[in-house]
Design an enzyme around this catalytic site. Structure first.
Site, mmCIF file in Angstrom:
data_model
loop_
_atom_site.group_PDB
_atom_site.id
_atom_site.type_symbol
_atom_site.label_atom_id
_atom_site.label_comp_id
_atom_site.label_asym_id
_atom_site.label_seq_id
_atom_site.Cartn_x
_atom_site.Cartn_y
_atom_site.Cartn_z
ATOM 1 N N GLU A 1 43.047 35.883 43.386
ATOM 2 C CA GLU A 1 43.359 36.897 44.385
ATOM 3 C C GLU A 1 42.105 37.311 45.156
ATOM 4 O O GLU A 1 41.068 37.576 44.555
ATOM 5 C CB GLU A 1 43.923 38.113 43.636
ATOM 6 C CG GLU A 1 44.685 39.064 44.484
ATOM 7 C CD GLU A 1 46.167 38.699 44.636
ATOM 8 O OE1 GLU A 1 46.558 37.561 44.288
ATOM 9 O OE2 GLU A 1 46.913 39.565 45.108
ATOM 10 N N ASP B 1 45.629 43.819 43.630
ATOM 11 C CA ASP B 1 46.367 44.083 44.855
ATOM 12 C C ASP B 1 45.615 43.473 46.037
ATOM 13 O O ASP B 1 44.802 44.111 46.678
ATOM 14 C CB ASP B 1 46.517 45.595 45.029
ATOM 15 C CG ASP B 1 47.597 45.932 46.027
ATOM 16 O OD1 ASP B 1 48.305 45.007 46.459
ATOM 17 O OD2 ASP B 1 47.732 47.110 46.376
ATOM 18 N N SER C 1 55.696 33.151 43.063
ATOM 19 C CA SER C 1 55.441 34.593 43.009
ATOM 20 C C SER C 1 55.984 35.099 41.679
ATOM 21 O O SER C 1 56.431 34.308 40.855
ATOM 22 C CB SER C 1 56.081 35.295 44.192
ATOM 23 O OG SER C 1 57.460 35.086 44.144
ATOM 24 N N LEU C 2 55.936 36.391 41.458
ATOM 25 C CA LEU C 2 56.355 36.936 40.162
ATOM 26 C C LEU C 2 57.514 37.893 40.341
ATOM 27 O O LEU C 2 57.633 38.546 41.375
ATOM 28 C CB LEU C 2 55.195 37.716 39.526
ATOM 29 C CG LEU C 2 53.957 36.914 39.148
ATOM 30 C CD1 LEU C 2 52.856 37.860 38.686
ATOM 31 C CD2 LEU C 2 54.286 35.924 38.039
ATOM 32 N N GLU D 1 47.024 40.819 31.723
ATOM 33 C CA GLU D 1 45.862 40.927 32.609
ATOM 34 C C GLU D 1 46.210 41.833 33.788
ATOM 35 O O GLU D 1 47.369 42.215 33.953
ATOM 36 C CB GLU D 1 45.450 39.542 33.124
ATOM 37 C CG GLU D 1 46.518 38.879 33.960
ATOM 38 C CD GLU D 1 46.253 37.397 34.197
ATOM 39 O OE1 GLU D 1 45.340 37.100 34.974
ATOM 40 O OE2 GLU D 1 46.978 36.558 33.618
ATOM 41 N N TYR E 1 42.841 33.783 38.448
ATOM 42 C CA TYR E 1 43.799 34.014 37.364
ATOM 43 C C TYR E 1 44.552 32.764 36.930
ATOM 44 O O TYR E 1 45.330 32.807 35.990
ATOM 45 C CB TYR E 1 44.779 35.136 37.711
ATOM 46 C CG TYR E 1 45.519 34.986 39.037
ATOM 47 C CD1 TYR E 1 46.438 33.979 39.245
ATOM 48 C CD2 TYR E 1 45.286 35.891 40.071
ATOM 49 C CE1 TYR E 1 47.109 33.851 40.448
ATOM 50 C CE2 TYR E 1 45.958 35.777 41.286
ATOM 51 C CZ TYR E 1 46.865 34.748 41.462
ATOM 52 O OH TYR E 1 47.520 34.626 42.649
ATOM 53 N N ARG F 1 48.710 31.253 50.558
ATOM 54 C CA ARG F 1 49.961 30.867 49.917
ATOM 55 C C ARG F 1 50.987 30.372 50.927
ATOM 56 O O ARG F 1 51.714 29.419 50.653
ATOM 57 C CB ARG F 1 50.500 32.078 49.159
ATOM 58 C CG ARG F 1 51.830 31.875 48.524
ATOM 59 C CD ARG F 1 52.168 33.073 47.640
ATOM 60 N NE ARG F 1 53.449 32.899 47.013
ATOM 61 C CZ ARG F 1 54.604 33.242 47.565
ATOM 62 N NH1 ARG F 1 54.616 33.774 48.766
ATOM 63 N NH2 ARG F 1 55.738 33.052 46.925
ATOM 64 N N CYS G 1 46.228 90.472 58.158
ATOM 65 C CA CYS G 1 47.456 89.667 58.173
ATOM 66 C C CYS G 1 47.989 89.584 56.745
ATOM 67 O O CYS G 1 47.233 89.351 55.800
ATOM 68 C CB CYS G 1 47.148 88.267 58.700
ATOM 69 S SG CYS G 1 48.497 87.105 58.475
ATOM 70 N N CYS H 1 44.049 82.884 62.094
ATOM 71 C CA CYS H 1 44.729 84.106 62.498
ATOM 72 C C CYS H 1 43.620 85.144 62.657
ATOM 73 O O CYS H 1 42.770 85.310 61.772
ATOM 74 C CB CYS H 1 45.702 84.545 61.405
ATOM 75 S SG CYS H 1 46.284 86.228 61.664
ATOM 76 N N LYS I 1 47.060 42.941 37.515
ATOM 77 C CA LYS I 1 47.614 42.386 38.742
ATOM 78 C C LYS I 1 46.775 42.983 39.856
ATOM 79 O O LYS I 1 46.759 44.198 40.054
ATOM 80 C CB LYS I 1 49.078 42.776 38.894
ATOM 81 C CG LYS I 1 49.705 42.143 40.123
ATOM 82 C CD LYS I 1 51.205 42.333 40.133
ATOM 83 C CE LYS I 1 51.864 41.501 41.210
ATOM 84 N NZ LYS I 1 51.368 41.718 42.551
ATOM 85 N N LYS J 1 54.803 46.519 36.881
ATOM 86 C CA LYS J 1 54.082 47.316 37.876
ATOM 87 C C LYS J 1 54.104 48.810 37.591
ATOM 88 O O LYS J 1 54.941 49.294 36.853
ATOM 89 C CB LYS J 1 54.661 47.038 39.271
ATOM 90 C CG LYS J 1 54.497 45.566 39.593
ATOM 91 C CD LYS J 1 54.609 45.107 40.979
ATOM 92 C CE LYS J 1 54.265 45.888 42.138
ATOM 93 N NZ LYS J 1 54.498 45.176 43.383
ATOM 94 N N ASP K 1 17.586 38.525 48.659
ATOM 95 C CA ASP K 1 17.515 38.129 50.067
ATOM 96 C C ASP K 1 16.261 37.324 50.344
ATOM 97 O O ASP K 1 16.256 36.384 51.126
ATOM 98 C CB ASP K 1 17.506 39.364 50.973
ATOM 99 C CG ASP K 1 18.905 39.919 51.132
ATOM 100 O OD1 ASP K 1 19.859 39.186 50.801
ATOM 101 O OD2 ASP K 1 19.031 41.075 51.570
ATOM 102 N N ASP L 1 18.789 43.587 45.698
ATOM 103 C CA ASP L 1 19.311 42.847 46.845
ATOM 104 C C ASP L 1 18.169 42.296 47.687
ATOM 105 O O ASP L 1 18.225 41.163 48.174
ATOM 106 C CB ASP L 1 20.128 43.779 47.746
ATOM 107 C CG ASP L 1 21.519 43.975 47.180
ATOM 108 O OD1 ASP L 1 21.812 43.373 46.133
ATOM 109 O OD2 ASP L 1 22.283 44.736 47.797
ATOM 110 N N CYS M 1 50.097 83.960 65.139
ATOM 111 C CA CYS M 1 50.192 83.728 63.697
ATOM 112 C C CYS M 1 51.658 83.796 63.269
ATOM 113 O O CYS M 1 52.349 84.759 63.595
ATOM 114 C CB CYS M 1 49.365 84.765 62.942
ATOM 115 S SG CYS M 1 49.666 84.768 61.169
ATOM 116 N N CYS N 1 52.058 87.246 61.000
ATOM 117 C CA CYS N 1 51.912 88.620 61.493
ATOM 118 C C CYS N 1 52.006 88.708 63.014
ATOM 119 O O CYS N 1 51.997 89.803 63.578
ATOM 120 C CB CYS N 1 50.602 89.223 61.011
ATOM 121 S SG CYS N 1 49.165 88.481 61.795
#
Ligand code: IVH
Length: 675
Positions: free
Chosen positions: A183, A119, A83-84, A115, A235, A138, A438, A433, A117, A321, A38, A34, A415, A418
């Site tokens: 997505e 989230d 949508s699906l 493929e 996708y 969307r 106990c 306790c 899905k 799903k 940078d 990195d 407690c 006891c």
């Protein structure tokens, strides 16, 4: 540098930075650190500052640029964003195939593309002249919001398409206008890191990565979006670039510079789809992102189009799903359980609900701080979550659903088992306790004593133990060794043979290793590993019993709290009597054999991932070997530690999955110092 050479250098820098972007975000590879990347960006920035006329909108320096907006502009989607339809079972997938086959005149076997899905939330990206022109959400499918400024900050979204690999005709087409869909999501790693930062700042934690991903995209200030480090998986490619199948679409997306699914597969039959679904179901907890199912699409695009759309979903695709691992239910009561060490744990008793295929009626609330943080009250509707085989957790309260009759929980001051008083030790969140005899505590201790990793007494499960306690035959571990067949035979369900077997099993368990013995005592904060370290250090129980606080604290892995817990355990007369009593009844504690060398990592298996700042991989490996440890290449349940440097790969996920402790470079160096 003159203008001409600056132009050259800027061009090279951009190409190189873009190449690394592709390596990192699409191929999941990292060629340079990195810091090095940078540094390239920094040089580019400086050149652009000196020669502003060289700045172009697709320069990697121009990701975060715009000013905060007052509002988002509306965008009309040329092709509606659909949508699906969701399905959850194999039978529903078969029904889908039957349905669509009927609509096709020449009903031959269809190929499917399977493929992940993802989230997250859907985005449409439009490129003109090969450069990112507009990004939109969307919305309702026809009208979305223009979130271009924010999407520009996502490094996984190329600002410029990669057109080198295309034929001249396609290239010309692509230079006109291309739309890409996919997505936006947040990786698990980023989510964890972000929450750690929130915690440090004392701010509220984010509940779920999808919500932050969505919230981050809809920020009016792009610097906030940038700080959320989002990712993107493509996708779909609504623009015609000659693709015949959905598999072609994915290949094109990758060629254009996108990540487009890591686990895609063309399936010839629904059996293959089912196998894929099962395989992903097993693997998905190890992925660095959340995936809530698979998407199955008719692979041939002409056929897919012929099938058309019903409602808002294409007939040619379904989302298959996985059962939700979250569900909502009502907290009917909050009760307190007393554990082995006397800790009082509040447990939510729930209206039973199905989560990920099992019925859940309890969820741990951990401690009073957690109850206050969530503000859970009796009568509340809550979201519960089950991850793998972990005990379900309450993750959220739906406060809007309160009726007003909900009751706040108060930690009892006696407690519940006891009736002794309850106390909180300084600096700890848990209540205890205070009565060391106990019933609940003793019973839990007994369960621990006979458990697999301790004395491992065959045939002495929780039910039998309960029966023995109820008959007043066993209270303390020593009582087990006084049991005779005559004691057991009168008990219900105890035939002569089973009485004999149990007494025999108890007798056989009398010979025990020192590590198991220490673990079996159930000392607070002393798990299997610490017990093993103690055995390796002291070799006999007699030496452990006379060790000083400093002796304990000198052992690697034993910190201040653990050391104090050990020391105070062995200072307690009752505990000494227990050990003597066990020995008197014939328990033989085997002497721990001395290890040849006593390196800090003696016998430990370590895996290294990412780049360490102060030493190379090889040097780190050598130091591990010198300290008596072994270096492995892959993380498994047997790995003792994962050492994590900059930019760790998927090994970190693996470690979390197997509950392998993760060491930062600093932790690792400290551990070595203890040698
Ligand atoms: S194809 C025809 N593929 O799921 C609609 N969608 O319920 C095109 N999603 O809004 C969707 N991963 O946001 C497709 N590999 C994937 C996906 C995916 C996630 C989302 C997408 C869509 C929702 C459909």
């Amino acid at each position: 540098m003159d203008m001409h050479s600056a132009r050259q250098r800027v061009k090279q820098l951009r190409a190189e930075i873009n190449r690394h972007r592709y390596q990192y975000h699409v191929l999941d590879r990292q060629e340079i650190s990195d810091a090095a990347l940078d540094s390239l960006k920094h040089e580019l920035q400086q050149l652009e500052e000196r020669y502003p006329e060289l700045i172009t909108p697709d320069s990697p320096t121009q990701r975060v640029g715009g000013k905060p907006l007052d509002d988002f502009k509306k965008v009309h989607h040329e092709h509606p964003m659909l949508s699906l339809n969701d399905v959850f079972a194999a039978g529903e997938v078969i029904a889908w195939e039957t349905r669509i086959s009927k609509l096709l005149p020449d009903a031959r076997q269809l190929d499917y593309f399977a493929e992940l899905k993802m989230d997250g939330l859907a985005l449409s990206l439009v490129y003109r002249g090969g450069v990112l022109y507009r990004a939109a959400t969307r919305g309702d499918g026809r009208i979305g919001e223009d979130v271009t400024q924010n999407v520009r900050t996502i490094e996984a979204v190329p600002l410029q398409l990669q057109l080198d690999g295309l034929s001249p005709t396609l290239r010309k087409q692509a230079l006109d206008e291309v739309e890409i869909r996919g997505e936006v999501y947040m990786t698990k790693r980023t989510f964890d890191a972000l929450n750690r930062e929130q915690e440090k700042r004392g701010e509220e934690l984010f509940a779920n990565p999808r919500n932050i991903a969505a919230g981050s995209i809809r920020q009016l200030d792009p610097t906030i979006t940038a700080s959320r480090r989002l990712s993107f998986m493509a996708y779909d490619l609504p623009t015609d670039l000659g693709q015949q199948t959905h598999a072609d679409t994915h290949a094109l997306l990758v060629q254009l510079g996108f990540r487009a699914g890591d686990h895609n597969q063309v399936c010839k039959t629904l059996d293959e789809v089912e196998t894929y679904h099962t395989m992903i179901g097993k693997k998905r907890s190890g992925f660095n992102y959340w995936s809530d199912g698979i998407v199955v699409t008719v692979n041939d695009i002409a056929t897919f189009k012929k099938l058309g759309v019903v409602g808002k979903a294409p007939r040619g695709s379904i989302a298959y799903k996985y059962p939700a691992e979250q569900a909502t239910t009502v907290v009917e009561d909050i009760q307190v359980q007393v554990g082995r060490t006397g800790v009082l744990t509040p447990v939510a008793h729930l209206r039973p609900v199905q989560v990920a295929g099992t019925t859940v009626s309890r969820a741990t609330l951990h401690n009073i701080d957690e109850i206050n943080r969530l503000d859970v009250r009796i009568g509340d509707t809550v979201v519960i979550q089950k991850a793998g085989d972990i005990i379900p957790d309450v993750v959220q309260v739906l406060a809007n659903m309160r009726a007003g009759s909900e009751k706040k929980f108060v930690m009892p001051n006696k407690c519940p088992v006891c009736g002794s008083s309850v106390a909180r030790r300084e600096g700890e969140v848990a209540y205890y306790c205070t009565n060391s005899s106990c019933y609940a505590l003793q019973h839990e201790q007994l369960r621990h004593f006979v458990s697999k990793k301790a004395f491992d007494i065959d045939g002495l499960g929780p039910k039998i133990l309960e029966q023995l306690s109820a008959a007043d035959l066993v209270k303390l571990p020593v009582d087990l060794f006084d049991l005779t067949e005559a004691d057991l035979e009168p008990l219900e369900r105890f035939a002569e043979q089973s009485a004999h077997n149990l007494v025999d099993a108890i007798h056989k368990a009398k010979k025990v290793s020192l590590a198991r013995f220490i673990y079996a005592l159930g000392i607070r904060h002393v798990g299997e590993e610490t017990a093993r370290s103690l055995a390796e250090t002291f070799h006999t129980i007699d030496r452990v019993m006379v060790a000083s606080l400093e002796d304990f604290q000198r052992i690697p892995d034993v910190g201040g709290v653990v050391g104090e817990s050990l020391y105070s355990y062995f200072q307690n007369k009752k505990n000494m009597q227990l050990i003597a009593g066990l020995q008197k009844r014939g328990v033989i504690i085997e002497r721990a054999v001395a290890q040849k060398s006593v390196g800090a990592l003696q016998g430990k298996k370590l895996v290294i991932t990412g780049t360490l700042a102060s030493l190379s991989r090889e040097e780190a490996a050598e130091r591990i070997r010198q300290a008596g440890g072994k270096v492995q290449s892959a993380v498994s349940a047997k790995t003792d530690y994962l050492v994590v440097g900059e930019n760790p790969g998927s090994k970190r996920e693996q470690a979390m999955k197997h509950r392998v402790p993760i060491l930062s470079e600093m932790d690792f160096l400290n551990l070595l110092k203890k040698a």
